[in-house]
Design an enzyme around this catalytic site. Structure first.
Site, PDB file in Angstrom:
ATOM      1  N   ASP A 171       0.847  -1.192   0.000  1.00 25.19           N
ATOM      2  CA  ASP A 171       0.000   0.000   0.000  1.00 25.19           C
ATOM      3  C   ASP A 171       0.884   1.244   0.000  1.00 25.19           C
ATOM      4  OD1 ASP A 171      -2.402   1.399   0.002  1.00 25.19           O
ATOM      5  OD2 ASP A 171      -2.504   1.479   2.177  1.00 25.19           O
TER       6      ASP A 171
ATOM      7  N   HIS B  51      -3.790  14.044  -0.036  1.00 26.48           N
ATOM      8  CA  HIS B  51      -4.051  13.195   1.135  1.00 26.48           C
ATOM      9  C   HIS B  51      -2.916  13.314   2.150  1.00 26.48           C
ATOM     10  CE1 HIS B  51      -5.377   9.828   3.542  1.00 26.48           C
ATOM     11  NE2 HIS B  51      -4.262   9.151   3.295  1.00 26.48           N
TER      12      HIS B  51
ATOM     13  N   GLU C 278     -11.324   3.963   2.381  1.00 29.79           N
ATOM     14  CA  GLU C 278     -10.258   4.674   1.667  1.00 29.79           C
ATOM     15  C   GLU C 278     -10.436   4.406   0.174  1.00 29.79           C
ATOM     16  OE1 GLU C 278      -6.239   4.138   2.872  1.00 29.79           O
ATOM     17  OE2 GLU C 278      -6.591   4.856   4.915  1.00 29.79           O
TER      18      GLU C 278
ATOM     19  N   GLU D 170      -9.110   4.066  -3.164  1.00 24.62           N
ATOM     20  CA  GLU D 170      -7.809   3.823  -3.779  1.00 24.62           C
ATOM     21  C   GLU D 170      -8.004   3.120  -5.116  1.00 24.62           C
ATOM     22  OE1 GLU D 170      -4.716   2.186  -1.387  1.00 24.62           O
ATOM     23  OE2 GLU D 170      -5.574   2.881   0.521  1.00 24.62           O
TER      24      GLU D 170
ATOM     25  N   ASP E 268      -9.529   0.308   0.827  1.00 25.22           N
ATOM     26  CA  ASP E 268      -8.629  -0.205   1.859  1.00 25.22           C
ATOM     27  C   ASP E 268      -9.150   0.269   3.210  1.00 25.22           C
ATOM     28  OD1 ASP E 268      -6.512  -1.588   2.875  1.00 25.22           O
ATOM     29  OD2 ASP E 268      -5.069   0.019   2.613  1.00 25.22           O
TER      30      ASP E 268
ATOM     31  N   ARG F 227      -9.332   3.909  12.128  1.00 21.39           N
ATOM     32  CA  ARG F 227      -8.437   5.039  12.404  1.00 21.39           C
ATOM     33  C   ARG F 227      -7.972   5.085  13.857  1.00 21.39           C
ATOM     34  NH1 ARG F 227      -6.605   6.331   7.455  1.00 21.39           N
ATOM     35  NH2 ARG F 227      -8.271   6.986   6.045  1.00 21.39           N
TER      36      ARG F 227
ATOM     37  N   GLN G  71      -5.383   2.343  14.264  1.00 24.40           N
ATOM     38  CA  GLN G  71      -4.199   2.758  13.510  1.00 24.40           C
ATOM     39  C   GLN G  71      -3.413   3.840  14.247  1.00 24.40           C
ATOM     40  OE1 GLN G  71      -5.168   4.136   9.581  1.00 24.40           O
ATOM     41  NE2 GLN G  71      -3.055   4.584   9.030  1.00 24.40           N
TER      42      GLN G  71
ATOM     43  N   LYS H 206      -5.414  -1.844   9.571  1.00 22.88           N
ATOM     44  CA  LYS H 206      -5.601  -1.949   8.122  1.00 22.88           C
ATOM     45  C   LYS H 206      -5.787  -3.385   7.643  1.00 22.88           C
ATOM     46  CE  LYS H 206      -4.559   1.169   5.652  1.00 22.88           C
ATOM     47  NZ  LYS H 206      -5.362   2.201   4.979  1.00 22.88           N
TER      48      LYS H 206
ATOM     49  N   THR I 142      -9.517  -5.628   2.883  1.00 17.99           N
ATOM     50  CA  THR I 142      -9.248  -4.749   1.754  1.00 17.99           C
ATOM     51  C   THR I 142     -10.070  -5.272   0.586  1.00 17.99           C
ATOM     52  OG1 THR I 142      -6.988  -4.283   2.501  1.00 17.99           O
ATOM     53  CG2 THR I 142      -7.481  -3.857   0.186  1.00 17.99           C
TER      54      THR I 142
ATOM     55  N   GLU J  37     -10.421  12.686   6.242  1.00 18.63           N
ATOM     56  CA  GLU J  37     -10.250  14.031   5.683  1.00 18.63           C
ATOM     57  C   GLU J  37     -11.580  14.779   5.589  1.00 18.63           C
ATOM     58  OE1 GLU J  37      -7.286  14.176   2.241  1.00 18.63           O
ATOM     59  OE2 GLU J  37      -7.766  12.041   2.376  1.00 18.63           O
TER      60      GLU J  37
END
Length: 430
Positions: free
Chosen positions: A139, A146, A213, A215, A247, A251, A254, A267, A271, A378
């Site tokens: 990843d 970001h 996420e 991606e 993904d 939070r 993490q 994480k 996925t 975000e």
């Protein structure tokens, strides 16, 4: 960049609904299983309109008659790995053959009802499975928007992006075993978080900051030998295509675990990738200039063709108990700072060996505008704000929420799309 005129005129005898992601200009590859009372073995396919074209059936009919694919067992496998490892000559031969036999003026399938019914399977009669055996997953962290926003949130405005970020594509090795195909439910993970209230001990329990996420993931074709890096100007030959990727991130888990070695349990629980892999050949009409890089990359990362792809991307969320999904972000792959070819080259510059079916992902794809941010971290500024989602609001995902990623390139009179990448959040285990 305009699609070549002959491709603009290319038409399939298979009726493709207006707005479909899967016209004859696309032909993304995947692996399906027929629905039915008896378990069916997975089979490779390409998508055309509302049908999957069974590539094993096409091969059995002797229609892959070119010098590379004639007699090859690659489409009688349960994954695409063998085909990926054969490289661009096989990919281009397959694409040319399939566009020919599906074209409106080619009778071989169009006028043979028995063969047509054997090869073309309605999407409603199949389920998609993971199209590859994933040996390794990496990843990256390659969106400057970001990276800058995360820096502001966690470190403040002094140094939002660390100096090394502009010299190399930052990445970590993810967990390949928990990569799942679109439609797979995601169980809310449990783990540790920062101490709360007056406690000095960490919180333990279900994640309270579950995030998506947005991606994209690149799928590796031929690999490289251990100790022999991939040259930047050859890197494209080692990338078959792209998929959508969610993904999922916890939070709070993490944030507590990430120092000093980076993401782990926050994480690795799930996925999700979309089932159809869109080839780089199908994306070529949508190439665009990649962002200018300052400072200039070191020589091993300085590529002759510094390009991205113009792929509009969206995330929708369907809250539990609501009938409709609501859009929460719109962005574009073209904002990616470090290109997929730079990512692959950097990954191997130390001699690391890649294999067919390996995946490397872009990291969260955020744009420069407030409504183009690729995750809730975000969009809500780490839960300080709420965003509207249908008839409710969200700081982070709640149980029962379904997240839907989609991406589609807009050509002249046709699309080249990725379909959807979906997953629903289930409650944590007791």
């Amino acid at each position: 960049m305009a699609e070549p005129s002959q491709k603009q005129l290319l038409r399939s005898f298979v009726e493709v609904p207006a707005g479909s992601h899967f016209p004859i200009q696309n032909l993304p590859f995947g692996v399906f299983r027929r629905r039915g009372p008896q378990p069916q073995a997975p089979r490779p396919a390409v998508a055309i309109g509302d049908f999957a074209l069974d590539l094993a059936a096409v091969a059995d009919a002797g229609l892959f008659d070119g010098p590379v694919l004639s007699g090859s067992p690659c489409f009688h496998q349960e994954t695409l790995n063998m085909f990926l490892g054969m490289g661009r000559p096989a990919w281009r031969e397959a694409r040319a053959t399939l566009q020919k036999i599906l074209s409106a003026d080619e009778p071989v399938l169009r006028d043979n009802e028995a063969l047509r019914n054997k090869c073309l399977v309605p999407m409603s009669d199949i389920e998609m499975v993971l199209p590859i055996t994933v040996g390794g997953y990496t990843d990256f962290f390659c969106s400057v928007h970001h990276a800058r926003n995360c820096g502001f949130i966690f470190r403040g405005p002094q140094t939002p992006v660390m100096p090394n970020w502009f010299y190399l594509p930052i990445a970590y090795n993810g967990r390949a075993s928990s990569i799942v195909v679109s439609g797979t439910n995601v169980i809310r993970p449990r783990g540790q978080g920062h101490p709360t209230g007056n406690s000095s001990a960490p919180y333990f329990g279900p994640s309270q900051k579950l995030d998506f996420e947005l991606e994209m993931a690149a799928i590796v074709g031929p690999g490289n030998e251990l100790g022999k890096p991939i040259d930047i100007n050859d890197a494209e030959e080692h990338i078959f295509g792209l998929t959508l990727m969610n993904d999922w991130s916890a939070r709070d888990i993490q944030a507590w675990e990430t120092i000093p070695l980076g993401p782990f349990l926050g994480k690795s629980f799930s996925t999700t990738i979309s089932p159809w892999i869109v080839s780089l050949d199908a994306l070529k009409p949508f190439m665009c200039d990649a962002p200018k890089q300052e400072p200039e990359p070191l020589p091993y990362l300085a590529e002759k063709n510094h390009i991205n792809y113009d792929i509009p991307l969206e995330v929708w969320v369907k809250p539990k108990g609501q009938n409709d999904a609501s859009i929460v972000t719109k962005t574009n792959f073209k904002h990616l700072y470090w290109t997929v070819t730079q990512q692959l080259t950097h990954h191997t510059i130390n001699g690391c060996n890649m294999s067919p079916g390996d995946i490397f992902a872009t990291g969260t794809l955020s744009g420069p505008e407030p409504d183009s941010l690729g995750c809730l971290l975000e969009l809500t500024w780490n839960g300080q704000n709420e965003i509207p989602v249908g008839n409710s609001t969200r700081k982070y995902l709640e149980d029962g929420d379904e997240v839907i990623l989609t991406g589609c390139c807009k050509g002249e009179g046709y699309n080249v799309g990725f379909g959807t990448c979906t997953g629903k959040v289930l409650p944590a285990l007791p």
